[in-house]
Design an enzyme around this catalytic site. Structure first.
Site, PDB file in Angstrom:
ATOM      1  N   ASP A 105       7.218   4.388   1.059  1.00 22.54           N
ATOM      2  CA  ASP A 105       6.462   3.271   0.263  1.00 22.54           C
ATOM      3  C   ASP A 105       7.418   3.135  -1.015  1.00 22.54           C
ATOM      4  O   ASP A 105       7.634   4.131  -1.445  1.00 22.54           O
ATOM      5  CB  ASP A 105       5.162   4.086  -0.243  1.00 22.54           C
ATOM      6  CG  ASP A 105       3.957   3.062  -0.047  1.00 22.54           C
ATOM      7  OD1 ASP A 105       4.360   1.742  -0.867  1.00 22.54           O
ATOM      8  OD2 ASP A 105       2.879   3.244   0.123  1.00 22.54           O
ATOM      9  N   ASP A 207       5.159  -2.632  -1.589  1.00 26.55           N
ATOM     10  CA  ASP A 207       4.114  -2.487  -2.139  1.00 26.55           C
ATOM     11  C   ASP A 207       3.887  -3.791  -2.915  1.00 26.55           C
ATOM     12  O   ASP A 207       4.736  -4.136  -3.637  1.00 26.55           O
ATOM     13  CB  ASP A 207       3.749  -1.553  -3.153  1.00 26.55           C
ATOM     14  CG  ASP A 207       2.391  -1.339  -3.920  1.00 26.55           C
ATOM     15  OD1 ASP A 207       1.712  -1.032  -3.129  1.00 26.55           O
ATOM     16  OD2 ASP A 207       2.266  -1.544  -5.062  1.00 26.55           O
ATOM     17  N   GLU A 266       3.381  -5.630   2.055  1.00 30.06           N
ATOM     18  CA  GLU A 266       2.025  -5.869   1.698  1.00 30.06           C
ATOM     19  C   GLU A 266       1.939  -7.054   0.656  1.00 30.06           C
ATOM     20  O   GLU A 266       2.742  -6.909  -0.499  1.00 30.06           O
ATOM     21  CB  GLU A 266       1.664  -4.552   1.081  1.00 30.06           C
ATOM     22  CG  GLU A 266      -0.084  -4.635   0.856  1.00 30.06           C
ATOM     23  CD  GLU A 266      -0.494  -4.100  -0.381  1.00 30.06           C
ATOM     24  OE1 GLU A 266      -1.508  -3.638  -0.572  1.00 30.06           O
ATOM     25  OE2 GLU A 266       0.553  -4.018  -1.141  1.00 30.06           O
ATOM     26  N   HIS A 328      -5.410   2.997   2.730  1.00 31.99           N
ATOM     27  CA  HIS A 328      -5.779   3.883   1.562  1.00 31.99           C
ATOM     28  C   HIS A 328      -6.427   3.108   0.566  1.00 31.99           C
ATOM     29  O   HIS A 328      -7.164   3.600  -0.564  1.00 31.99           O
ATOM     30  CB  HIS A 328      -4.601   4.609   0.733  1.00 31.99           C
ATOM     31  CG  HIS A 328      -3.630   3.662   0.257  1.00 31.99           C
ATOM     32  ND1 HIS A 328      -2.855   2.953   0.994  1.00 31.99           N
ATOM     33  CD2 HIS A 328      -3.369   3.393  -0.916  1.00 31.99           C
ATOM     34  CE1 HIS A 328      -2.162   2.125   0.329  1.00 31.99           C
ATOM     35  NE2 HIS A 328      -2.412   2.306  -0.949  1.00 31.99           N
ATOM     36  N   ASP A 329      -6.608   1.728   0.658  1.00 29.94           N
ATOM     37  CA  ASP A 329      -7.060   0.853  -0.381  1.00 29.94           C
ATOM     38  C   ASP A 329      -8.533   0.483   0.144  1.00 29.94           C
ATOM     39  O   ASP A 329      -9.247  -0.260  -0.798  1.00 29.94           O
ATOM     40  CB  ASP A 329      -6.201  -0.463  -0.658  1.00 29.94           C
ATOM     41  CG  ASP A 329      -4.854   0.118  -1.339  1.00 29.94           C
ATOM     42  OD1 ASP A 329      -4.966   0.964  -2.310  1.00 29.94           O
ATOM     43  OD2 ASP A 329      -3.904  -0.756  -1.009  1.00 29.94           O
TER      44      ASP A 329
HETATM   45  C1  BGC Z   1      -1.405  -0.353  -3.164  1.00 29.78           C
HETATM   46  C2  BGC Z   1      -2.500   0.254  -4.234  1.00 29.78           C
HETATM   47  C3  BGC Z   1      -1.933   0.218  -5.271  1.00 29.78           C
HETATM   48  C4  BGC Z   1      -1.506  -1.180  -5.771  1.00 29.78           C
HETATM   49  C5  BGC Z   1      -0.614  -1.140  -7.303  1.00 29.78           C
HETATM   50  C6  BGC Z   1      -1.520  -1.834  -3.710  1.00 29.78           C
HETATM   51  O1  BGC Z   1      -1.211  -2.619  -2.916  1.00 29.78           O
HETATM   52  O2  BGC Z   1      -1.528  -0.246  -1.861  1.00 29.78           O
HETATM   53  O3  BGC Z   1      -2.806   1.411  -3.550  1.00 29.78           O
HETATM   54  O4  BGC Z   1      -3.042   0.618  -6.444  1.00 29.78           O
HETATM   55  O5  BGC Z   1      -0.715  -1.801  -4.953  1.00 29.78           O
HETATM   56  O6  BGC Z   1       0.516  -0.542  -6.898  1.00 29.78           O
END
Ligand code: BGC
Length: 546
Positions: A105, A207, A266, A328-329
């Site tokens: 990640d 991310d 993402e 996980h979100d």
């Molecule tokens: C991640 C989250 C994170 C956020 C800030 C998101 O896209 O998947 O778990 O809290 O980004 O980094």
């Protein structure tokens, strides 16, 4: 001639949330030695294991863990809760021996406020690192530089009393945003990328990429009347700037010096042009991008049909889709899709979609068992976002409870006190139990993964939506005939209704053999015809067409 698929197109990627997978030292927190001890479960080369090809590791970097690792304090090390760099190297080696690759990640938009870069930036306005973050003076009368609001609530601006300016954070105040307009920051971050590639990593899950880049004149975002929270404004200026695409193009060229590296992005659903904009021209930005529309969809055939077609069309030539139902979100999909119906049956049907649709399959740890959202009390919660909106939103902690390995006290996850409570259903929903049950969800996942990997049409065939004559039934074909060498076409049919439905396919009759039904044992190979076929409540089938 059909191009041979590259590894990540065929891959089954398993997301490990390091906090929750396996603890090896009794501190109640998962760690890298724990992950290593469970690699055989993921892939030991036999039919008994899941058959996973890659692990996406949620962040393992040193971090104060305010956002559980998405607040990085050092990009080139491992948090001591999880182990050491030497443990990580052993993970790469041991995983490779089992045919499993590691995808890291990578959090590019922000660091932790504990990162030395930010510490230096805040200590002196003339430090080179100052410009690696965004700073601004307030407007008159102590007003913030702009009205921007943060994804996790509150303003995006926090006052730094030491250097007497505001700094920008799109998520938590402890996650200051990085300024990708600064060339030195970019060069340093690309060195981070090389650091992990040199250690044998074969991909990155990037991310929150659409947050990279802001309008640094700090104009106010337009307000949306009637909306609340983050959606109260249109995020015109605090994200979705062309700079994000420029950075992705540079990153693509950095990784192209290495063999077989994949970039998975993402981006938020409402980013300009949709997340698929990050494919660029199909070969100059990301290899694959999550499309969360399937994940957000209610369990309705017409919604799935629309979303799947839209997602298929969004991917440009040269790009490749990803299929993801949980992460996980989000609340776990067995709970989301199962709402108001038979969650167990729907999770089985959803598995057929996960492996039957075109694209790389991403699994979230425990979904193969049918792990449910944990029922947590306020005092159990750890995630600030979950706490802030509790009990009005499910939040994220319920989907992060420890992996359920067996029926022992802490489900085999730890000998200590787990950081989040183990779910109540762990005595029945666990790896040991489900491995012995031919009708368990785990058995179905193993079977589907083997079937997908050995069926070229399921791996590489085009997606063709079919008219089924019944609104509750989703039917599509994955074409094999066009492949080189040709393979049988495969048909997937899913009944979203809680009652038996009858379907038929228009056009010339086609026959075949039903290879799998979510309602029967996995050995079924009964004859099938398109003229008329029945599907049981929430049943999904896969048919090899002759
Ligand atoms: C991640 C989250 C994170 C956020 C800030 C998101 O896209 O998947 O778990 O809290 O980004 O980094």
């Amino acid at each position: 001639m059909t191009a041979l698929p590259v590894w990540w197109q065929k891959a089954i990627v398993y997301q490990i949330y390091p906090w929750s997978f396996q603890d090896s030292n009794g501190d109640g927190i998962g760690d890298i030695p724990g992950i290593i001890s469970r690699l055989d479960y993921l892939n030991d080369g036999t039919e008994q294991s899941l058959g996973v090809d890659a692990i996406w590791l949620s962040p393992i970097y040193p971090s104060p863990m305010v956002d559980f690792g998405y607040d990085v304090a050092d990009y080139c090390n491992v948090d001591s809760r999880f182990g050491t760099l030497a443990d990580f190297d052993r993970l790469v080696t041991e995983a490779r021996q089992r045919g499993i690759r590691i995808i890291m990640d990578l959090v590019l938009n922000h660091t932790s406020d504990q990162h030395p870069w930010f510490q230096k930036a805040r200590a002196s306005r003339s430090a080179p690192e100052r410009d690696w973050y965004y700073w601004a003076d307030g407007k008159d009368c102590w007003r913030r530089p702009s009205n921007w609001n943060a994804r996790f609530g509150g303003s995006s601006w926090s006052w730094d009393s030491f250097s007497r300016q505001y700094y920008l954070h799109s998520f938590l105040p402890s996650q200051p945003d990085l300024n990708w307009g600064n060339p030195a920051l970019r060069a340093t971050m690309f060195d981070v990328v090389r650091f992990w590639l040199d250690r044998g990593v074969q991909g990155f899950r990037l991310d929150a990429i659409n947050w990279l880049g802001k309008d640094v004149r700090w104009p106010d975002n337009p307000i949306r009347l009637g909306w609340r929270g983050y959606t109260r404004q249109t995020h015109l200026y605090d994200r979705d700037q062309p700079l994000a695409h420029e950075v992705m193009r540079e990153l693509r060229s950095v990784i192209s010096a290495y063999r077989d590296v994949v970039l998975v992005g993402e981006a938020s659903a409402d980013t300009v042009g949709g997340p698929a904009a990050f494919y660029g021209n199909g070969s100059d930005e990301l290899h694959t991008v999550f499309d969360f529309r399937l994940l957000k969809s209610p369990w309705q055939a017409d919604r799935f049909r629309t979303v799947i077609s839209a997602a298929e069309q969004a991917v440009p030539s040269g790009g490749w889709p990803s299929i993801v139902l949980s992460n996980h979100d989000q609340s776990r999909h067995i709970d989301r899709y199962g709402h108001g119906g038979d969650a167990g049956r729907r999770a089985r049907a959803a598995a057929v979609l996960l492996f039957g649709l075109r694209g790389t399959s991403f699994l979230y740890y425990g979904e193969e068992l049918g792990m449910r959202n944990g029922t947590l009390r306020y005092r159990d919660l750890r995630d600030p976002y979950t706490k802030r909106f509790w009990p009005f939103r499910v939040g994220r902690d319920p989907a992060r409870t420890p992996m359920q390995w067996d029926a022992s006290a802490q489900a085999g996850f730890t000998n200590g006190r787990p950081w989040l409570p183990v779910s109540d259903n762990a005595s029945m929903v666990n790896v040991e139990w489900e491995s012995k049950d031919p009708l368990s969800l785990l058995t179905l996942y193993r079977h589907l993964i083997r079937m997908r990997k050995s069926t070229p049409a399921l791996l590489m065939g085009s997606y063709i939506a079919m008219e089924s004559g019944n609104p509750h039934c989703l039917v599509f074909m994955r074409t094999g005939k066009e492949l080189t060498p040709p393979d049988s076409d495969m048909l997937v049919a899913v009944n979203f209704a809680a009652r038996t439905v009858t379907c038929f396919l228009a056009g010339p009759e086609r026959t075949g053999r039903q290879l799998l039904s979510t309602h029967q044992r996995n050995t079924d190979r009964r004859p099938w015809t398109s003229g008329r076929f029945d599907l049981q409540p929430d049943e999904a089938i896969i048919v090899s067409l002759t």
